[in-house]
Design an enzyme around this catalytic site. Structure first.
Site, PDB file in Angstrom:
ATOM      1  N   CYS A  96       0.852  -1.186   0.000  1.00  0.00           N
ATOM      2  CA  CYS A  96       0.000   0.000   0.000  1.00  0.00           C
ATOM      3  C   CYS A  96       0.891   1.240   0.000  1.00  0.00           C
ATOM      4  O   CYS A  96       1.272   1.753   1.065  1.00  0.00           O
ATOM      5  CB  CYS A  96      -0.936  -0.010   1.209  1.00  0.00           C
ATOM      6  SG  CYS A  96      -2.135   1.338   1.209  1.00  0.00           S
ATOM      7  N   GLU A 416     -23.285   3.931   0.356  1.00  0.00           N
ATOM      8  CA  GLU A 416     -23.530   2.506   0.580  1.00  0.00           C
ATOM      9  C   GLU A 416     -22.292   1.689   0.224  1.00  0.00           C
ATOM     10  O   GLU A 416     -21.961   0.709   0.896  1.00  0.00           O
ATOM     11  CB  GLU A 416     -24.733   2.045  -0.243  1.00  0.00           C
ATOM     12  CG  GLU A 416     -26.075   2.567   0.242  1.00  0.00           C
ATOM     13  CD  GLU A 416     -26.587   1.804   1.448  1.00  0.00           C
ATOM     14  OE1 GLU A 416     -25.920   0.841   1.878  1.00  0.00           O
ATOM     15  OE2 GLU A 416     -27.667   2.168   1.962  1.00  0.00           O
TER      16      GLU A 416
END
Length: 446
Positions: A96, A416
């Site tokens: 990352c 969402e």
């Protein structure tokens, strides 16, 4: 009878009014708390990409930032430079680049030795010894055993104290799970460090935009607010990448000499020192990794004796993990528990059954089972493509090894989609903590 009914209706109506007022008061307090968090971040002039994504859920964001700030900046057994280096080690396991670059910058800001950023071979042995636990927790947490804890706590000059190890474990689990969110939300779609913007400031934008729902708006360039006290910062924005030690030193000398604050208006020239430090920030995350081929594997079947299923009925967060971590690392248990509760309490159009199915499915892939749960619901509620997405984000988010398939729910609102990724992150965080804290418990009672 009529008179009696009227007498009964009056106090009942008064009680309802009191309840309504109380509910309104509670909601107002929550809104004020969320607004306070928003203003605190917006005052910096920019916001990191992770907070930008989470801003559609301000109540959860507040809980997340409070925990992260406590782990990285508040009082604790580990020195600040150790904390950021452990974060680098954890983020590197998943390549990352975003988090590796961010914590590399903060590592230098708190006085870390630049030589440590050359790789694990340059750090003290006690940090090198942590690499094995880091590797196991990141990819196969069910392998975490009492022997890992014993090896780190053995007597000697380079040993860890129990309190230090608990904070390190919390940091590792926090950053591992945060990598899942970073890749799942598209914050770092490529496993390379963030490029530097033309004016030296990485992308970022005011949190007020995100709070208004403009989460898809491309972020403009901003100038970091460098007069913010260091210990009041949580995981600061990507603007931290350009806050080099030499720049801060020169800026402070300039303020003292002229008696003015020029940090918001002056144009800083790139020096040779800055160029060298920029190369450090752009370092390949693989230099902080050993055994790069070690990764996630399917959890062994139940009938295989070598691997035993972790049963929550025997060791749970509520009954065991919370009290242990809170006792060894003061108050962190309350902060983590608030995160778990906040993410499950977020409103969703898909209902609590789906959220529970996602949570339990992730734990199942990591070897954790609930005896009181019907796992047939997982197949009923989670479509095949959704299960594949969840597995990718939770178990191997590293985009260099497995292409991340998109979230299959096209009609979902951005909030969402973020909610799904938050559930994945928190479920993975709790799973790693359960394995590590159980191993610590086994060591303590042996």
């Amino acid at each position: 009878m009529i008179i009696c009914t009227k007498k009964m209706d009056y106090p009942l109506g008064t009680q309802c009014q009191r309840v309504q007022k109380q509910v309104m008061k509670v909601n107002a307090e929550k809104e004020r708390a969320s607004l306070w968090c928003m203003k605190a971040l917006a005052s910096r002039g920019c916001v990191d990409a992770v907070s930008q994504q989470m801003a559609s859920h301000p109540q959860y964001l507040e809980s997340f930032l409070r925990t992260q700030h406590y782990i990285l900046h508040m009082d604790g057994p580990l020195p600040l430079q150790y904390r950021h280096y452990i974060a680098i080690m954890a983020a590197a396991r998943h390549h990352c680049g975003y988090l590796v670059s961010l914590h590399s910058a903060q590592f230098l800001r708190v006085g870390g030795d630049p030589l440590w950023l050359q790789g694990l071979e340059a750090v003290p042995p006690r940090l090198q010894h942590l690499d094995q636990l880091n590797k196991v927790l990141a990819h196969q947490p069910w392998l975490t055993a009492r022997s890992h804890i014993q090896a780190l706590l053995k007597t000697g000059e380079q040993c860890w104290s129990l309190a230090e190890l608990v904070q390190a474990v919390v940091l590792l689990a926090h950053c591992h799970s945060l990598c899942s969110f970073v890749f799942g939300s598209g914050t770092d779609p490529d496993p390379v460090p963030l490029p530097r913007a033309p004016n030296g400031t990485p992308p970022g934008y005011c949190l007020c935009d995100a709070a208004n729902g403009n989460v898809s708006v491309p972020p403009p360039l901003t100038t970091p607010s460098e007069h913010t006290p260091r210990r009041r910062r949580s995981l600061d924005s990507s603007c931290e990448i350009v806050c080099l030690k030499e720049r801060i030193k020169k800026s402070q000398e300039e303020k003292e000499r002229r008696g003015e604050r020029l940090l918001h208006t002056q144009t800083l020239q790139h020096t040779d020192v800055e160029d060298k430090e920029e190369m450090i920030y752009s370092a390949d995350p693989s230099r902080f990794i050993t055994d790069p081929d070690f990764g996630y594997q399917e959890f062994a079947r139940r009938e295989e004796e070598h691997f035993q299923v972790f049963r929550v009925q025997d060791y749970s967060w509520e009954d065991h993990g919370f009290s242990l971590v809170n006792r060894l690392y003061s108050d962190i248990g309350h902060l983590l528990d608030d995160r778990f509760r906040s993410v499950t309490a977020l409103p969703s159009s898909h209902g609590p059954d789906l959220k529970r199915a996602i949570w339990n499915y992730i734990h199942c892939m990591l070897g954790i089972r609930y005896d009181d749960y019907d796992y047939g619901e997982v197949n009923q509620l989670l479509e095949k493509d959704l299960k594949l997405y969840i597995k990718s984000v939770a178990c191997y988010p590293d985009a260099t090894k497995t292409p991340l398939c998109p979230l299959p729910w096209a009609p979902l609102k951005p909030s969402e989609r973020i909610h799904v990724n938050l559930l994945i992150m928190e479920a993975r965080l709790q799973a790693e903590l359960l394995y590590a804290l159980r191993a610590i418990t086994q060591y303590m009672i042996a």
